[in-house]
Design an enzyme around this catalytic site. Structure first.
Site, short mmCIF file in Angstrom:
data_model
loop_
_atom_site.label_atom_id
_atom_site.label_comp_id
_atom_site.label_asym_id
_atom_site.label_seq_id
_atom_site.Cartn_x
_atom_site.Cartn_y
_atom_site.Cartn_z
N HIS A 54 0.82 -1.16 0.05
CA HIS A 54 0.07 0.02 -0.15
C HIS A 54 0.82 1.27 -0.09
O HIS A 54 0.39 2.35 -0.02
CB HIS A 54 -0.94 0.11 1.15
CG HIS A 54 -0.31 0.42 2.45
ND1 HIS A 54 0.50 -0.61 3.18
CD2 HIS A 54 -0.21 1.34 3.24
CE1 HIS A 54 1.22 -0.02 4.19
NE2 HIS A 54 0.59 1.14 4.17
C1 UD1 Z 1 -1.98 5.22 6.02
C2 UD1 Z 1 -0.84 5.72 6.61
C3 UD1 Z 1 0.25 4.62 6.66
C4 UD1 Z 1 -0.23 3.40 7.27
C5 UD1 Z 1 -1.45 3.18 6.45
C6 UD1 Z 1 -2.28 1.85 6.87
C7 UD1 Z 1 -0.18 8.21 6.73
C8 UD1 Z 1 0.51 9.03 6.21
N1 UD1 Z 1 -0.29 7.05 6.27
O1 UD1 Z 1 -1.86 5.13 4.76
O2 UD1 Z 1 1.37 5.10 7.54
O3 UD1 Z 1 0.76 2.29 6.97
O4 UD1 Z 1 -2.59 4.14 6.53
O5 UD1 Z 1 -3.48 1.31 6.23
O6 UD1 Z 1 -0.96 8.44 7.77
N2 UD1 Z 1 -8.91 4.89 1.43
C9 UD1 Z 1 -10.28 4.31 1.24
N3 UD1 Z 1 -11.01 3.93 2.37
C10 UD1 Z 1 -10.35 4.12 3.78
C11 UD1 Z 1 -9.28 4.73 3.97
C12 UD1 Z 1 -8.30 5.22 2.74
O7 UD1 Z 1 -10.78 4.14 0.32
O8 UD1 Z 1 -11.08 3.63 4.72
C13 UD1 Z 1 -8.45 5.27 0.21
C14 UD1 Z 1 -8.64 6.80 -0.13
O9 UD1 Z 1 -8.73 6.98 -1.25
C15 UD1 Z 1 -7.33 7.48 0.44
C16 UD1 Z 1 -6.37 6.44 0.19
O10 UD1 Z 1 -6.96 5.30 0.64
O11 UD1 Z 1 -6.94 8.65 -0.40
C17 UD1 Z 1 -5.04 6.46 1.27
O12 UD1 Z 1 -5.61 6.51 2.50
P1 UD1 Z 1 -4.69 7.56 3.70
O13 UD1 Z 1 -5.26 7.27 4.86
O14 UD1 Z 1 -4.40 8.68 2.93
O15 UD1 Z 1 -3.37 6.80 3.60
P2 UD1 Z 1 -2.92 5.14 3.56
O16 UD1 Z 1 -2.32 4.84 2.42
O17 UD1 Z 1 -4.17 4.23 4.05
#
Ligand code: UD1
Length: 360
Positions: A204
């Site tokens: 991820h």
């Molecule tokens: C975040 C953390 C990372 C951790 C990871 C675990 C930061 C900077 N990053 O990364 O350290 O290892 O979580 O999973 O805080 N999205 C969904 N549904 C959700 C959540 C996210 O669809 O419930 C999608 C959205 O498009 C979002 C993308 O995933 O833009 C990324 O989510 P985000 O929380 O920004 O970062 P992660 O890559 O999950």
């Protein structure tokens, strides 16, 4: 009101649940705050349920956004929660944006901060998590460390020893608790895989999955691995979006599914022959289960998993990764040991120290 405990993104839940449980036993007055950084059912509510966590007292519902947007939104809302509850201590965990945002707010309000999983360093400032870790540690009053490298890093950064507490890994408390609950192995057949005969994959990190070049490389590696071993690939929403955006095709031997709830994930993790990941926590969980882990990164903030655990830091070159995979398939695994204090009692240690701190 004594304590606010913050969760927001998936890995926070496993780290905080055991602490929360022990705080209830010790009758410490606390409220649980969920920022909503992760919001899909399988990324949040299902995991809270598997861990037996109570419903959060405050649900901020922040959701996704750029780093600045997400961090700023959490800060604005969390300030209001602090004003309303007037906590003596804010407890944050890990290295996600929710961790930094809430710690910053607390610090500006002169509220003391305890950081669970303090001191880890990848020494790679291009990782958003590294910036979050450094800043949160710098402003925290209690530093809970999971492995000895954390103590060394904090001392090198000028932290005083009386703030540092080597308590072990509370995420392992959750792992032990949930794995005890796994009784029947019906789940593997539902994914059409057999015990110790599949490679579990989780990817991820933006640096690995964002953009056409990166996602193509991922697809090539997984297709190659699957020629020797079926692959089970629960897909993080970020990675799912990239695969579909670039219209990538995976081999039929790569079985994909949505991100899994915690109990199911622990089940498929414990039964894998080998794991391929870019996660932080999974490097630790595989070390605990003594399962070979190929880490798709150039560095790790969790060096103990390489030094005494089962982790191979493979880098990001396809050839090198496949070479390590083939070595493992040929039986050249590492004989791992479980790191000190990863014994299921870290939540208890953390809660006791918090209890003492509040009585000062
Ligand atoms: C975040 C953390 C990372 C951790 C990871 C675990 C930061 C900077 N990053 O990364 O350290 O290892 O979580 O999973 O805080 N999205 C969904 N549904 C959700 C959540 C996210 O669809 O419930 C999608 C959205 O498009 C979002 C993308 O995933 O833009 C990324 O989510 P985000 O929380 O920004 O970062 P992660 O890559 O999950």
């Amino acid at each position: 009101m004594s304590v606010l405990i913050i969760v927001g993104a998936r890995p926070n839940f496993m780290k905080c649940a055991p602490v929360l449980e022990q705080m209830v036993i010790k009758k410490i007055d606390f409220k649980l705050v969920h920022t909503g950084q992760h919001y899909d059912k399988n990324m949040s509510d299902d995991i809270l349920l598997d861990l037996g966590m109570p419903a959060p007292d405050f649900q901020m519902g922040i959701g996704s956004g750029s780093h600045a947007q997400q961090t700023a939104s959490i800060m604005k809302d969390f300030e209001k929660i602090c004003d309303k509850t007037k906590p003596k201590l804010v407890v944050v965990a890990g290295d996600v944006n929710s961790t930094l945002a809430c710690a910053l707010v607390a610090s500006k309000k002169n509220i003391h901060i305890a950081h669970i999983e303090s001191g880890l360093r990848s020494f790679d400032n291009s990782m958003p998590e590294e910036i979050n870790r450094i800043l949160v540690d710098r402003i925290s009053n209690i530093l809970f460390v999971t492995e000895k490298s954390g103590i060394v890093n904090l001392i090198n950064e000028g932290q005083s020893m009386d703030k540092i507490h080597f308590v072990g890994n509370s995420m392992i408390d959750s792992l032990i608790k949930v794995s005890k609950k796994i009784k029947k192995n019906t789940i593997l057949s539902s994914f059409s895989v057999e015990k110790k005969k599949y490679c579990l994959v989780t990817l991820h990190r933006p640096s690995n999955v964002d953009g056409e070049k990166n996602i193509k490389k991922v697809v090539n590696i997984l297709n190659e691995i699957s020629r020797k071993l079926p692959v089970l690939f629960p897909i993080h929403p970020r990675t799912k979006k990239q695969l579909s955006f670039y219209n990538m095709t995976l081999s039929k031997r790569v079985k994909i599914c949505d991100a899994l709830s915690y109990k199911i994930f622990v089940n498929v993790l414990a039964n894998a022959k080998v794991v391929f990941t870019d996660s932080g926590g999974i490097q630790e969980e595989t070390t605990f289960f003594n399962i070979p882990c190929i880490t798709f990164r150039e560095n790790t903030e969790r060096p103990i998993t390489v030094e005494i655990g089962t982790n191979f830091l493979a880098g990001t070159e396809e050839n090198k990764i496949l070479k390590i995979f083939n070595q493992i398939m040929d039986g050249n695994e590492k004989l791992g040991k479980i790191p000190p204090k990863w014994d299921g009692k870290s939540g208890m240690r953390i809660a006791s120290i918090i209890d003492e701190y509040l009585k000062r």
